[in-house]
Scaffold this active site. Structure first.
Site, PDB file in Angstrom:
ATOM      1  N   ASP A 164      10.881 127.828  66.906  1.00  5.44           N
ATOM      2  CA  ASP A 164       9.850 127.779  67.946  1.00  5.44           C
ATOM      3  C   ASP A 164      10.257 126.826  69.063  1.00  5.44           C
ATOM      4  OD1 ASP A 164       9.450 125.467  66.524  1.00  5.44           O
ATOM      5  OD2 ASP A 164       7.295 125.738  66.226  1.00  5.44           O
ATOM      6  N   SER A 165      11.448 126.228  68.926  1.00  6.45           N
ATOM      7  CA  SER A 165      12.082 125.542  70.068  1.00  6.45           C
ATOM      8  C   SER A 165      12.194 126.526  71.232  1.00  6.45           C
ATOM      9  CB  SER A 165      13.476 125.015  69.685  1.00  6.45           C
ATOM     10  OG  SER A 165      14.246 126.035  69.071  1.00  6.45           O
ATOM     11  N   ASP A 174      10.553 131.041  62.723  1.00  5.48           N
ATOM     12  CA  ASP A 174       9.588 129.943  62.621  1.00  5.48           C
ATOM     13  C   ASP A 174       8.165 130.468  62.727  1.00  5.48           C
ATOM     14  OD1 ASP A 174      10.720 127.483  62.202  1.00  5.48           O
ATOM     15  OD2 ASP A 174      10.879 126.947  64.325  1.00  5.48           O
ATOM     16  N   LYS A 195      10.006 130.205  58.313  1.00  4.90           N
ATOM     17  CA  LYS A 195      10.131 128.743  58.176  1.00  4.90           C
ATOM     18  C   LYS A 195       8.804 128.122  58.586  1.00  4.90           C
ATOM     19  CE  LYS A 195      12.769 125.984  61.042  1.00  4.90           C
ATOM     20  NZ  LYS A 195      11.777 125.042  61.611  1.00  4.90           N
ATOM     21  N   GLU A 199       6.655 124.128  58.862  1.00  2.00           N
ATOM     22  CA  GLU A 199       6.799 122.669  58.865  1.00  2.00           C
ATOM     23  C   GLU A 199       5.815 122.042  57.889  1.00  2.00           C
ATOM     24  OE1 GLU A 199       6.607 121.054  62.844  1.00  2.00           O
ATOM     25  OE2 GLU A 199       8.187 122.398  63.558  1.00  2.00           O
ATOM     26  N   GLU A 208      15.099 117.200  59.427  1.00  2.00           N
ATOM     27  CA  GLU A 208      15.315 116.865  60.841  1.00  2.00           C
ATOM     28  C   GLU A 208      15.134 115.367  61.081  1.00  2.00           C
ATOM     29  OE1 GLU A 208      13.350 119.330  63.764  1.00  2.00           O
ATOM     30  OE2 GLU A 208      13.984 118.013  65.408  1.00  2.00           O
TER      31      GLU A 208
HETATM   32  O1  KIV Z   1      12.560 125.209  66.338  1.00  2.89           O
HETATM   33  C1  KIV Z   1      13.744 124.971  66.017  1.00  2.89           C
HETATM   34  O2  KIV Z   1      14.704 125.312  66.719  1.00  2.89           O
HETATM   35  C2  KIV Z   1      13.970 124.257  64.761  1.00  2.89           C
HETATM   36  C3  KIV Z   1      15.333 123.678  64.524  1.00  2.89           C
HETATM   37  C4  KIV Z   1      15.583 122.574  65.443  1.00  2.89           C
HETATM   38  C5  KIV Z   1      15.520 123.286  63.111  1.00  2.89           C
HETATM   39  O3  KIV Z   1      13.082 124.125  63.994  1.00  2.89           O
END
Ligand code: KIV
Length: 266
Positions: A46-47, A90, A120, A122, A189
């Protein structure tokens, strides 16, 4: 037929002490290039919101946006002759924290509408029940602990985690809890290298480090940081090339040719 990377492939790599390579990807082109370069896992992080959509955190990213971009990445995966990368999506903020049922509904949409391999999320100990719920229903879950960017409003910054005894202990407990709950991999992280090494030696699932030292089973970086597209890189992510400069130079050269009547050539 190219070799398909699965959660089992990553587990085997850990057992054989072989490092796996993860990289974020957000569209078909980046997926194709990363896979051709040998990347094992394409993480649609989600970056996305910060590197491609202009948000100042990951909080505003929506489920529809994640699905749109993950489907594009899945369409790019599998084009390499050597292997088909594992694709992880994510779950964005607000789409899984409320209850295991909410997380299942979100994950089902992600898997059905994108064709990706895993989700994924968090969170450590507080998310263990949700991870177990998903895992028991056949979903491959990657957990993400340490610095969890979706909690930036709570912590007020992206500072590294685990540098005081309470956080250190809590992260160790988080790692054990998500592994016991059935997560198939664990992103660590911005935690101390020594802590990441200890977790890697303790848990049975592969660890994936970002700003967590060399001792993890795998490493992940954000596409824009690795390739020199970010305005500013985090200290742990040196750029391996300078695409930002190369791209602006190429566009400026073409613009110049257009303005001087040199493009097209005839
Ligand atoms: O959102 C993302 O790109 C991530 C990575 C930095 C692990 O969660």
């Amino acid at each position: 037929m190219n070799k398909r990377i699965t959660a089992a492939t990553l587990a085997k790599a850990k057992a054989a002490n072989q490092k796996s390579v993860w990289l974020t990807a957000y569209d078909t082109t980046s997926a194709t290039l990363a896979e051709a370069a040998g990347v094992d896992v394409l993480l649609v992080g989600d970056s996305l919101g910060m590197v491609a959509l202009g948000f100042d955190s990951t909080i505003p990213v929506t489920l529809d946006q994640m699905i749109h971009h993950t489907a594009a990445v899945v369409r790019g995966a599998g084009s390499s002759d050597s292997h088909r990368a594992w694709v992880v999506c994510d779950l964005p903020f607000g789409t899984y924290q409320q209850s295991p049922e909410q997380a299942f509904e979100t994950s089902a949409r992600v898997l059905q509408e994108t064709g990706c391999d895993a989700v994924k999320l968090e969170g450590g100990l507080p998310m263990a029940e949700t991870i177990r719920f998903l895992s028991d229903r056949g979903i491959a879950v990657v957990a993400h602990i340490g610095l969890t960017p979706q909690s930036v409003k709570k912590f007020g910054s992206y500072r590294p985690r685990g540098n005081n005894p309470e956080e250190y202990k809590a992260i160790l407990a988080d790692a054990g809890a998500v592994a016991d709950a059935g997560a198939v991999a664990l992103v660590l992280e911005s935690v101390p290298a020594e802590l990441a090494e200890k977790i890697t030696a303790t848990v049975s699932i592969p660890t994936v480090g970002i700003g967590a030292g060399r001792g993890c089973d795998s490493q992940v970086l954000v596409w824009h940081d690795l390739l020199g597209l970010s305005e500013k890189n985090p200290p742990f992510a040196p750029a391996y090339t300078n695409l930002r400069e190369q791209i602006t130079t190429a566009i400026a050269a073409w613009s110049d040719d257009v303005r001087h009547g040199k493009f097209p050539e005839t």
